[in-house]
Design a protein around this motif. Structure first.
Motif, PDB file in Angstrom:
ATOM      1  N   LEU A 127       5.857  38.521  -4.472  1.00  0.00           N
ATOM      2  CA  LEU A 127       6.390  39.043  -3.220  1.00  0.00           C
ATOM      3  C   LEU A 127       5.507  38.565  -2.080  1.00  0.00           C
ATOM      4  N   ILE A 128       6.126  38.220  -0.958  1.00  0.00           N
ATOM      5  CA  ILE A 128       5.394  37.737   0.204  1.00  0.00           C
ATOM      6  C   ILE A 128       5.601  38.723   1.351  1.00  0.00           C
ATOM      7  N   PHE A 129       4.494  39.167   1.933  1.00  0.00           N
ATOM      8  CA  PHE A 129       4.516  40.165   2.996  1.00  0.00           C
ATOM      9  C   PHE A 129       3.897  39.608   4.270  1.00  0.00           C
ATOM     10  N   LYS A 130       4.265  40.183   5.416  1.00  0.00           N
ATOM     11  CA  LYS A 130       3.596  39.914   6.692  1.00  0.00           C
ATOM     12  C   LYS A 130       3.176  41.246   7.277  1.00  0.00           C
ATOM     13  N   ASP A 131       1.961  41.270   7.830  1.00  0.00           N
ATOM     14  CA  ASP A 131       1.489  42.484   8.486  1.00  0.00           C
ATOM     15  C   ASP A 131       1.806  42.421   9.979  1.00  0.00           C
ATOM     16  N   ALA A 132       1.370  43.415  10.724  1.00  0.00           N
ATOM     17  CA  ALA A 132       1.663  43.509  12.161  1.00  0.00           C
ATOM     18  C   ALA A 132       1.072  42.338  12.946  1.00  0.00           C
ATOM     19  N   LYS A 133       0.021  41.712  12.420  1.00  0.00           N
ATOM     20  CA  LYS A 133      -0.604  40.566  13.087  1.00  0.00           C
ATOM     21  C   LYS A 133       0.066  39.239  12.708  1.00  0.00           C
ATOM     22  N   GLY A 134       1.037  39.302  11.802  1.00  0.00           N
ATOM     23  CA  GLY A 134       1.711  38.086  11.350  1.00  0.00           C
ATOM     24  C   GLY A 134       1.022  37.391  10.192  1.00  0.00           C
ATOM     25  N   GLU A 135      -0.033  38.019   9.648  1.00  0.00           N
ATOM     26  CA  GLU A 135      -0.755  37.430   8.520  1.00  0.00           C
ATOM     27  C   GLU A 135      -0.003  37.703   7.227  1.00  0.00           C
ATOM     28  N   GLN A 136       0.107  36.665   6.395  1.00  0.00           N
ATOM     29  CA  GLN A 136       0.800  36.798   5.118  1.00  0.00           C
ATOM     30  C   GLN A 136      -0.140  37.257   4.015  1.00  0.00           C
ATOM     31  N   SER A 137       0.435  37.996   3.085  1.00  0.00           N
ATOM     32  CA  SER A 137      -0.260  38.352   1.849  1.00  0.00           C
ATOM     33  C   SER A 137       0.767  38.262   0.728  1.00  0.00           C
ATOM     34  N   ARG A 138       0.273  38.165  -0.477  1.00  0.00           N
ATOM     35  CA  ARG A 138       1.143  37.967  -1.637  1.00  0.00           C
ATOM     36  C   ARG A 138       0.808  38.993  -2.709  1.00  0.00           C
ATOM     37  N   LEU A 139       1.815  39.323  -3.483  1.00  0.00           N
ATOM     38  CA  LEU A 139       1.645  40.242  -4.596  1.00  0.00           C
ATOM     39  C   LEU A 139       2.341  39.616  -5.798  1.00  0.00           C
ATOM     40  N   SER A 140       1.543  39.166  -6.774  1.00  0.00           N
ATOM     41  CA  SER A 140       2.080  38.529  -7.976  1.00  0.00           C
ATOM     42  C   SER A 140       2.287  39.577  -9.050  1.00  0.00           C
ATOM     43  N   LEU A 141       3.502  39.609  -9.596  1.00  0.00           N
ATOM     44  CA  LEU A 141       3.887  40.615 -10.578  1.00  0.00           C
ATOM     45  C   LEU A 141       4.441  39.967 -11.843  1.00  0.00           C
ATOM     46  N   GLN A 142       4.394  40.698 -12.923  1.00  0.00           N
ATOM     47  CA  GLN A 142       5.114  40.352 -14.145  1.00  0.00           C
ATOM     48  C   GLN A 142       6.137  41.472 -14.342  1.00  0.00           C
ATOM     49  N   LEU A 143       7.430  41.160 -14.176  1.00  0.00           N
ATOM     50  CA  LEU A 143       8.465  42.186 -14.272  1.00  0.00           C
ATOM     51  C   LEU A 143       9.061  42.229 -15.670  1.00  0.00           C
ATOM     52  N   PRO A 144       9.171  43.412 -16.243  1.00  0.00           N
ATOM     53  CA  PRO A 144       9.869  43.527 -17.522  1.00  0.00           C
ATOM     54  C   PRO A 144      11.364  43.293 -17.312  1.00  0.00           C
ATOM     55  N   VAL A 145      11.991  42.599 -18.257  1.00  0.00           N
ATOM     56  CA  VAL A 145      13.428  42.343 -18.198  1.00  0.00           C
ATOM     57  C   VAL A 145      14.112  43.410 -19.045  1.00  0.00           C
ATOM     58  N   ARG A 146      15.079  44.089 -18.423  1.00  0.00           N
ATOM     59  CA  ARG A 146      15.773  45.205 -19.072  1.00  0.00           C
ATOM     60  C   ARG A 146      17.276  45.097 -18.842  1.00  0.00           C
ATOM     61  N   MET A 147      18.023  45.886 -19.581  1.00  0.00           N
ATOM     62  CA  MET A 147      19.469  45.969 -19.378  1.00  0.00           C
ATOM     63  C   MET A 147      19.798  46.949 -18.258  1.00  0.00           C
ATOM     64  N   ALA A 148      18.936  47.955 -18.073  1.00  0.00           N
ATOM     65  CA  ALA A 148      19.157  48.991 -17.060  1.00  0.00           C
ATOM     66  C   ALA A 148      17.814  49.446 -16.518  1.00  0.00           C
ATOM     67  N   ALA A 149      17.859  50.209 -15.438  1.00  0.00           N
ATOM     68  CA  ALA A 149      16.645  50.704 -14.796  1.00  0.00           C
ATOM     69  C   ALA A 149      15.788  51.510 -15.770  1.00  0.00           C
ATOM     70  N   PRO A 150      14.447  51.448 -15.617  1.00  0.00           N
ATOM     71  CA  PRO A 150      13.571  52.253 -16.468  1.00  0.00           C
ATOM     72  C   PRO A 150      13.944  53.728 -16.357  1.00  0.00           C
ATOM     73  N   GLY A 151      14.026  54.384 -17.500  1.00  0.00           N
ATOM     74  CA  GLY A 151      14.346  55.808 -17.499  1.00  0.00           C
ATOM     75  C   GLY A 151      15.834  56.110 -17.470  1.00  0.00           C
ATOM     76  N   ALA A 152      16.697  55.117 -17.267  1.00  0.00           N
ATOM     77  CA  ALA A 152      18.142  55.362 -17.175  1.00  0.00           C
ATOM     78  C   ALA A 152      18.672  55.938 -18.481  1.00  0.00           C
ATOM     79  N   ALA A 153      18.268  55.366 -19.616  1.00  0.00           N
ATOM     80  CA  ALA A 153      18.747  55.858 -20.908  1.00  0.00           C
ATOM     81  C   ALA A 153      18.199  57.249 -21.182  1.00  0.00           C
ATOM     82  N   ALA A 154      16.925  57.471 -20.838  1.00  0.00           N
ATOM     83  CA  ALA A 154      16.318  58.785 -21.058  1.00  0.00           C
ATOM     84  C   ALA A 154      17.019  59.838 -20.210  1.00  0.00           C
TER      85      ALA A 154
END
Length: 168
Positions: A127-154
């Motif tokens: 994910l790429i973000f910009k703050d109020a000063k226009g500076e970019q930051s990044r957030l690298s994630l590993q997303l689990p692949v699912r058929m439905a949202a977490p907790g939906a079946a529960a």
């Protein structure tokens, strides 16, 4: 220990609980309930969803992933009686306010998939973000692949037991 290291350690612990994992150069954003929807062979697009809470006012301005030729921040909303989906330039993340990226609303659109997104695998998303000063930051994630949202079946199972939305 500085606040960034503490935030990264907290985000890193999310992996253990089945949540997304963040890289150490991360923006100051809490990520919850992150997941990508599984696809089938031949399907060219899928979505990724999560709850984002920023520690400072930010804008989500982009997304990158190696699993798709195109990755965009999208908005889905009703216009009259027609559901419309479109890419947006940015999504405001007010300080301390949880913003949901979910089916039927704001979400990450992954198009031109290079291969099917396989249930129970993980995909890299930055994910790429910009703050109020226009500076970019990044957030690298590993997303689990699912058929439905977490907790939906529960949640469905809980309702089937006659508890409805009641929580213990």
């Amino acid at each position: 220990m500085n606040m960034r290291r503490i935030a990264v350690m907290a985000l890193g612990s999310l992996l253990i609980s089945g949540m997304a994992w963040a890289h150490p150069d991360a923006a100051h954003v809490k990520v919850e309930n992150a997941w990508a929807r599984a696809s089938v062979p031949g399907q060219q697009a899928s979505g990724a969803f999560m709850r984002l809470t920023a520690e400072e006012p930010l804008k989500l301005v982009g997304v990158e992933t190696s699993v798709a030729g195109v990755a965009e921040v999208h908005e889905m909303k009703m216009e009259g009686e027609v559901m419309r989906m479109r890419a947006i330039d940015s999504l405001d993340l007010p300080k301390g306010v949880a913003v949901d990226l979910k089916p039927g609303g704001y979400h990450l659109m992954l198009q031109q998939l290079k291969a099917p997104l396989v249930k129970d695998s993980q995909i890299p998303v930055t994910l790429i973000f910009k703050d109020a000063k226009g500076e970019q930051s990044r957030l690298s994630l590993q997303l689990p692949v699912r058929m439905a949202a977490p907790g939906a079946a529960a949640a469905k199972g809980h309702e089937a037991m006659g508890h409805g939305a009641h929580m213990h």
